[in-house]
Scaffold this motif. Structure first.
Motif, PDB file in Angstrom:
ATOM      1  N   ARG A 108       0.934   1.303   3.859  1.00 49.44           N
ATOM      2  CA  ARG A 108       1.617   2.397   3.153  1.00 49.44           C
ATOM      3  C   ARG A 108       0.675   3.561   2.867  1.00 49.44           C
ATOM      4  O   ARG A 108       1.054   4.725   2.952  1.00 49.44           O
ATOM      5  N   ASP A 109      -0.579   3.245   2.552  1.00 48.03           N
ATOM      6  CA  ASP A 109      -1.518   4.276   2.105  1.00 48.03           C
ATOM      7  C   ASP A 109      -2.340   4.881   3.240  1.00 48.03           C
ATOM      8  O   ASP A 109      -3.145   5.788   3.005  1.00 48.03           O
ATOM      9  N   ASP A 111      -3.209   7.097   6.615  1.00 44.11           N
ATOM     10  CA  ASP A 111      -2.754   8.404   7.111  1.00 44.11           C
ATOM     11  C   ASP A 111      -2.145   8.272   8.501  1.00 44.11           C
ATOM     12  O   ASP A 111      -2.764   8.571   9.514  1.00 44.11           O
ATOM     13  N   ARG A 195       3.912  15.010   3.986  1.00 45.92           N
ATOM     14  CA  ARG A 195       3.148  13.822   3.595  1.00 45.92           C
ATOM     15  C   ARG A 195       3.831  13.087   2.443  1.00 45.92           C
ATOM     16  O   ARG A 195       3.896  11.851   2.426  1.00 45.92           O
ATOM     17  N   ARG A 196       4.324  13.844   1.469  1.00 46.34           N
ATOM     18  CA  ARG A 196       5.032  13.212   0.351  1.00 46.34           C
ATOM     19  C   ARG A 196       6.275  12.486   0.839  1.00 46.34           C
ATOM     20  O   ARG A 196       6.593  11.385   0.373  1.00 46.34           O
ATOM     21  N   TRP A 198       6.744  11.215   3.858  1.00 46.78           N
ATOM     22  CA  TRP A 198       6.302  10.008   4.568  1.00 46.78           C
ATOM     23  C   TRP A 198       5.960   8.907   3.579  1.00 46.78           C
ATOM     24  O   TRP A 198       6.360   7.758   3.745  1.00 46.78           O
ATOM     25  N   ARG A 199       5.215   9.279   2.553  1.00 48.00           N
ATOM     26  CA  ARG A 199       4.820   8.302   1.547  1.00 48.00           C
ATOM     27  C   ARG A 199       6.049   7.686   0.878  1.00 48.00           C
ATOM     28  O   ARG A 199       6.112   6.474   0.651  1.00 48.00           O
ATOM     29  N   THR A 203       7.066   3.769   0.984  1.00 47.13           N
ATOM     30  CA  THR A 203       7.237   2.999  -0.251  1.00 47.13           C
ATOM     31  C   THR A 203       8.574   2.263  -0.238  1.00 47.13           C
ATOM     32  O   THR A 203       8.664   1.088  -0.615  1.00 47.13           O
TER      33      THR A 203
END
Length: 222
Positions: A108-109, A111, A195-196, A198-199, A203
């Motif tokens: 998850r974390d 790149d 990016r947010r 994707w995160r 999650t």
């Protein structure tokens, strides 16, 4: 003397393979997916068409290898992150759940958006009428998944191999689904907003998987 010659041939073969991959990646970035041929790859690499196919039986195999090369750096980072997550596992039975939790957290974390953007430029965006790009990128992700399974098993040899294998398979396929949606929404452009997003997608994926593997590990093999 004979051993030196064998080593020399191995080095030359590896150099040719690297040249073929570099040429393919360069042509894909400049000409776009499907905008170049094997003959152009061979010419750019300074090898024959036959040499290209000696290394890669099909054009799809070549593109998978290029995608794996793109993913190599992020995969190394991911394996290091898994090591860090699994360094201090509990000693009781809960270590199995903790190990898979750590795996999912590491994935998850990591790149992945940057790597996926490059892969899209190589294989193209996914379209229902052009599924080849999806198949190529998913194959590369599946190869990464096998390395993740081996890394977790190195830390927890007695973990349920079926539960781990299924979890990683679902995880890699989930990343493929997320990537296709992310590409359509953000045109494969890495920005703070993308990016947010994707995160957030990752999650949701790992949260959804958690309910499945935690219950399966706690129940044990049937």
């Amino acid at each position: 003397m004979g051993e030196a010659r064998v080593d020399g041939r191995s080095v030359l073969r590896e150099q040719r393979r690297d040249a073929i991959l570099a040429s393919t990646r360069g042509l894909a970035m400049t000409s776009g997916p499907g905008g170049f041929t094997v003959d152009e790859v061979a010419a750019a690499a300074g090898v024959s068409r036959r040499t290209v196919f000696n290394h890669f039986p099909t054009f799809e195999n070549l593109l998978v290898a290029v995608c794996e090369q793109v993913l190599a750096q992020v995969t190394d980072q991911l394996l290091q992150a898994i090591d860090a997550e699994l360094e201090n596992l509990p000693s009781d039975a809960s270590r199995h759940v903790a190990a898979v939790d750590g795996l999912c957290a590491a994935v998850r974390d990591t790149d992945l958006p940057t790597a996926m953007t490059t892969i899209v430029s190589i294989v193209g965006e996914d379209h229902e009428e052009q599924p080849r790009g999806q198949a190529i990128s998913q194959t590369a992700l599946d190869h990464v998944g096998r390395r993740l399974v081996a890394q977790v098993q190195a830390h927890v040899p007695d973990i349920d191999a079926l539960v781990l294998g299924l979890t990683v398979a679902f995880l890699m396929n989930g990343i493929g689904v997320i990537a296709r949606r992310w590409v359509k929404e953000y045109a494969a452009t890495v920005t703070p907003a993308s990016r947010r997003a994707w995160r957030g997608y990752m999650t949701r994926l790992t949260d959804q998987l958690a309910g499945g593997y935690r219950g399966a590990i706690e129940r044990g093999p049937r």
